[in-house]
Design a protein around this motif. Structure first.
Motif, PDB file in Angstrom:
ATOM      1  N   THR A   9      -1.842 -47.884 -21.504  1.00  0.00           N
ATOM      2  CA  THR A   9      -1.784 -49.341 -21.399  1.00  0.00           C
ATOM      3  C   THR A   9      -0.772 -49.805 -20.351  1.00  0.00           C
ATOM      4  N   ARG A  10       0.261 -49.008 -20.078  1.00  0.00           N
ATOM      5  CA  ARG A  10       1.246 -49.398 -19.073  1.00  0.00           C
ATOM      6  C   ARG A  10       1.783 -48.151 -18.389  1.00  0.00           C
ATOM      7  N   SER A  11       1.816 -48.182 -17.054  1.00  0.00           N
ATOM      8  CA  SER A  11       2.328 -47.076 -16.254  1.00  0.00           C
ATOM      9  C   SER A  11       3.240 -47.644 -15.176  1.00  0.00           C
ATOM     10  N   PHE A  12       4.216 -46.840 -14.759  1.00  0.00           N
ATOM     11  CA  PHE A  12       5.175 -47.266 -13.738  1.00  0.00           C
ATOM     12  C   PHE A  12       5.205 -46.270 -12.596  1.00  0.00           C
ATOM     13  N   GLY A  13       5.547 -46.754 -11.417  1.00  0.00           N
ATOM     14  CA  GLY A  13       5.676 -45.882 -10.263  1.00  0.00           C
ATOM     15  C   GLY A  13       6.246 -46.624  -9.081  1.00  0.00           C
ATOM     16  N   ARG A  41       8.781 -51.164  -6.500  1.00  0.00           N
ATOM     17  CA  ARG A  41       8.354 -50.785  -7.847  1.00  0.00           C
ATOM     18  C   ARG A  41       6.900 -51.191  -8.045  1.00  0.00           C
ATOM     19  N   PHE A  42       6.203 -50.405  -8.861  1.00  0.00           N
ATOM     20  CA  PHE A  42       4.792 -50.649  -9.126  1.00  0.00           C
ATOM     21  C   PHE A  42       4.554 -50.468 -10.621  1.00  0.00           C
ATOM     22  N   ARG A  43       3.737 -51.363 -11.179  1.00  0.00           N
ATOM     23  CA  ARG A  43       3.359 -51.256 -12.582  1.00  0.00           C
ATOM     24  C   ARG A  43       1.859 -51.463 -12.693  1.00  0.00           C
ATOM     25  N   LEU A  44       1.235 -50.684 -13.545  1.00  0.00           N
ATOM     26  CA  LEU A  44      -0.189 -50.829 -13.816  1.00  0.00           C
ATOM     27  C   LEU A  44      -0.363 -51.063 -15.302  1.00  0.00           C
ATOM     28  N   ASP A  45      -0.955 -52.200 -15.648  1.00  0.00           N
ATOM     29  CA  ASP A  45      -1.295 -52.528 -17.033  1.00  0.00           C
ATOM     30  C   ASP A  45      -2.809 -52.455 -17.166  1.00  0.00           C
ATOM     31  N   VAL A  46      -3.292 -51.746 -18.171  1.00  0.00           N
ATOM     32  CA  VAL A  46      -4.730 -51.600 -18.402  1.00  0.00           C
ATOM     33  C   VAL A  46      -5.033 -52.049 -19.823  1.00  0.00           C
ATOM     34  N   ALA A  47      -5.994 -52.968 -19.964  1.00  0.00           N
ATOM     35  CA  ALA A  47      -6.377 -53.473 -21.287  1.00  0.00           C
ATOM     36  C   ALA A  47      -7.898 -53.470 -21.406  1.00  0.00           C
ATOM     37  N   GLN A  48      -8.387 -53.002 -22.514  1.00  0.00           N
ATOM     38  CA  GLN A  48      -9.824 -52.987 -22.762  1.00  0.00           C
ATOM     39  C   GLN A  48     -10.338 -54.412 -22.878  1.00  0.00           C
ATOM     40  N   ARG A 147      -3.673 -51.560   2.619  1.00  0.00           N
ATOM     41  CA  ARG A 147      -3.573 -50.147   2.251  1.00  0.00           C
ATOM     42  C   ARG A 147      -2.333 -49.998   1.396  1.00  0.00           C
ATOM     43  N   TYR A 148      -2.501 -49.393   0.229  1.00  0.00           N
ATOM     44  CA  TYR A 148      -1.330 -49.118  -0.585  1.00  0.00           C
ATOM     45  C   TYR A 148      -1.330 -47.666  -1.026  1.00  0.00           C
ATOM     46  N   THR A 149      -0.154 -47.070  -0.895  1.00  0.00           N
ATOM     47  CA  THR A 149       0.028 -45.662  -1.214  1.00  0.00           C
ATOM     48  C   THR A 149       1.221 -45.511  -2.150  1.00  0.00           C
ATOM     49  N   GLY A 150       1.168 -44.538  -3.002  1.00  0.00           N
ATOM     50  CA  GLY A 150       2.282 -44.287  -3.905  1.00  0.00           C
ATOM     51  C   GLY A 150       1.860 -43.394  -5.045  1.00  0.00           C
ATOM     52  N   HIS A 151       2.554 -43.550  -6.161  1.00  0.00           N
ATOM     53  CA  HIS A 151       2.224 -42.762  -7.350  1.00  0.00           C
ATOM     54  C   HIS A 151       2.683 -43.493  -8.606  1.00  0.00           C
ATOM     55  N   ILE A 152       2.087 -43.087  -9.716  1.00  0.00           N
ATOM     56  CA  ILE A 152       2.557 -43.542 -11.022  1.00  0.00           C
ATOM     57  C   ILE A 152       2.872 -42.304 -11.850  1.00  0.00           C
ATOM     58  N   ALA A 153       3.956 -42.390 -12.616  1.00  0.00           N
ATOM     59  CA  ALA A 153       4.372 -41.299 -13.491  1.00  0.00           C
ATOM     60  C   ALA A 153       3.611 -41.432 -14.810  1.00  0.00           C
ATOM     61  N   LEU A 154       3.093 -40.345 -15.278  1.00  0.00           N
ATOM     62  CA  LEU A 154       2.300 -40.367 -16.504  1.00  0.00           C
ATOM     63  C   LEU A 154       2.795 -39.298 -17.462  1.00  0.00           C
ATOM     64  N   PRO A 155       3.978 -39.458 -18.031  1.00  0.00           N
ATOM     65  CA  PRO A 155       4.503 -38.412 -18.914  1.00  0.00           C
ATOM     66  C   PRO A 155       3.650 -38.196 -20.157  1.00  0.00           C
ATOM     67  N   GLU A 156       2.961 -39.239 -20.628  1.00  0.00           N
ATOM     68  CA  GLU A 156       2.174 -39.103 -21.853  1.00  0.00           C
ATOM     69  C   GLU A 156       0.792 -38.524 -21.588  1.00  0.00           C
ATOM     70  N   LEU A 157       0.422 -38.359 -20.318  1.00  0.00           N
ATOM     71  CA  LEU A 157      -0.897 -37.811 -19.966  1.00  0.00           C
ATOM     72  C   LEU A 157      -0.664 -36.572 -19.112  1.00  0.00           C
ATOM     73  N   ASN A 158      -0.829 -35.428 -19.694  1.00  0.00           N
ATOM     74  CA  ASN A 158      -0.595 -34.179 -18.980  1.00  0.00           C
ATOM     75  C   ASN A 158      -1.776 -33.920 -18.058  1.00  0.00           C
ATOM     76  N   LEU A 159      -1.591 -34.178 -16.753  1.00  0.00           N
ATOM     77  CA  LEU A 159      -2.670 -34.012 -15.797  1.00  0.00           C
ATOM     78  C   LEU A 159      -3.058 -32.548 -15.595  1.00  0.00           C
ATOM     79  N   ARG A 160      -2.175 -31.638 -15.970  1.00  0.00           N
ATOM     80  CA  ARG A 160      -2.431 -30.223 -15.702  1.00  0.00           C
ATOM     81  C   ARG A 160      -3.227 -29.536 -16.802  1.00  0.00           C
ATOM     82  N   ARG A 161      -3.670 -30.284 -17.826  1.00  0.00           N
ATOM     83  CA  ARG A 161      -4.481 -29.673 -18.893  1.00  0.00           C
ATOM     84  C   ARG A 161      -5.763 -29.160 -18.327  1.00  0.00           C
TER      85      ARG A 161
END
Length: 161
Positions: A9-13, A41-48, A147-161
């Motif tokens: 629901t909320r990510s930061f980067g 700073r960047f924030r992404l909020d996602v809501a269904q 054009r926007y470039t960057g990243h968001i940290a996702l500690p709760e979503l293990n991308l390496r699974r």
């Protein structure tokens, strides 16, 4: 792909935004895209919402909002920015998710290919395990809109699974 299946629901980067010429910046502003800015700073909020999701991207003090949903009939993602609707195709290439604009509509009317925005967008895993992105939009004869470039940290979503 896992991020889009179960978005937090909320990510930061962090993000850096580039813009085009004067006309391109005006059109980008009308479409709700952020102005050029150095690393911020960047924030992404996602809501269904319904069968899709509202994505609110916060670039420093600027916000861009869109509605994303998957259209199984067309096999494409549909993203709406106000009166502009884009049909997007998604493919995986060398471990990155590549997104292309296939069709655009303005006020529900299909735009001719000559007026259709072009996108060079990709999402990928960074060496730190973050979700990296490089998103751009341009118009024929006008050039780069944003054009926007960057990243968001996702500690709760293990991308390496």
């Amino acid at each position: 792909m896992r991020f889009h299946t179960e978005p937090p629901t909320r990510s930061f980067g962090v993000v850096r935004v580039e813009g085009g010429n004067r006309w391109a910046r005006l059109l980008a502003r009308l479409a709700g895209f952020p102005p050029p800015m150095p690393q911020s700073r960047f924030r992404l909020d996602v809501a269904q919402q319904g069968k899709g999701h509202i994505w609110r991207r916060v670039f420093g003090r600027h916000q861009t909002r869109s509605h994303l949903r998957f259209d199984p009939r067309r096999g494409r993602v549909v993203e709406r920015f106000g009166v502009v609707e884009l049909e997007l195709s998604v493919r995986v290439q060398q471990g990155a998710m590549m997104v292309s604009v296939e069709q655009a509509r303005l006020f529900g009317l299909p735009l001719p290919r000559a007026l259709c925005p072009e996108s060079a967008a990709m999402e990928f895993e960074t060496s730190q395990g973050h979700l990296g992105f490089d998103i751009s939009a341009s118009l024929p004869r006008i050039g780069l809109l944003v054009r926007y470039t960057g990243h968001i940290a996702l500690p709760e979503l293990n991308l390496r699974r």
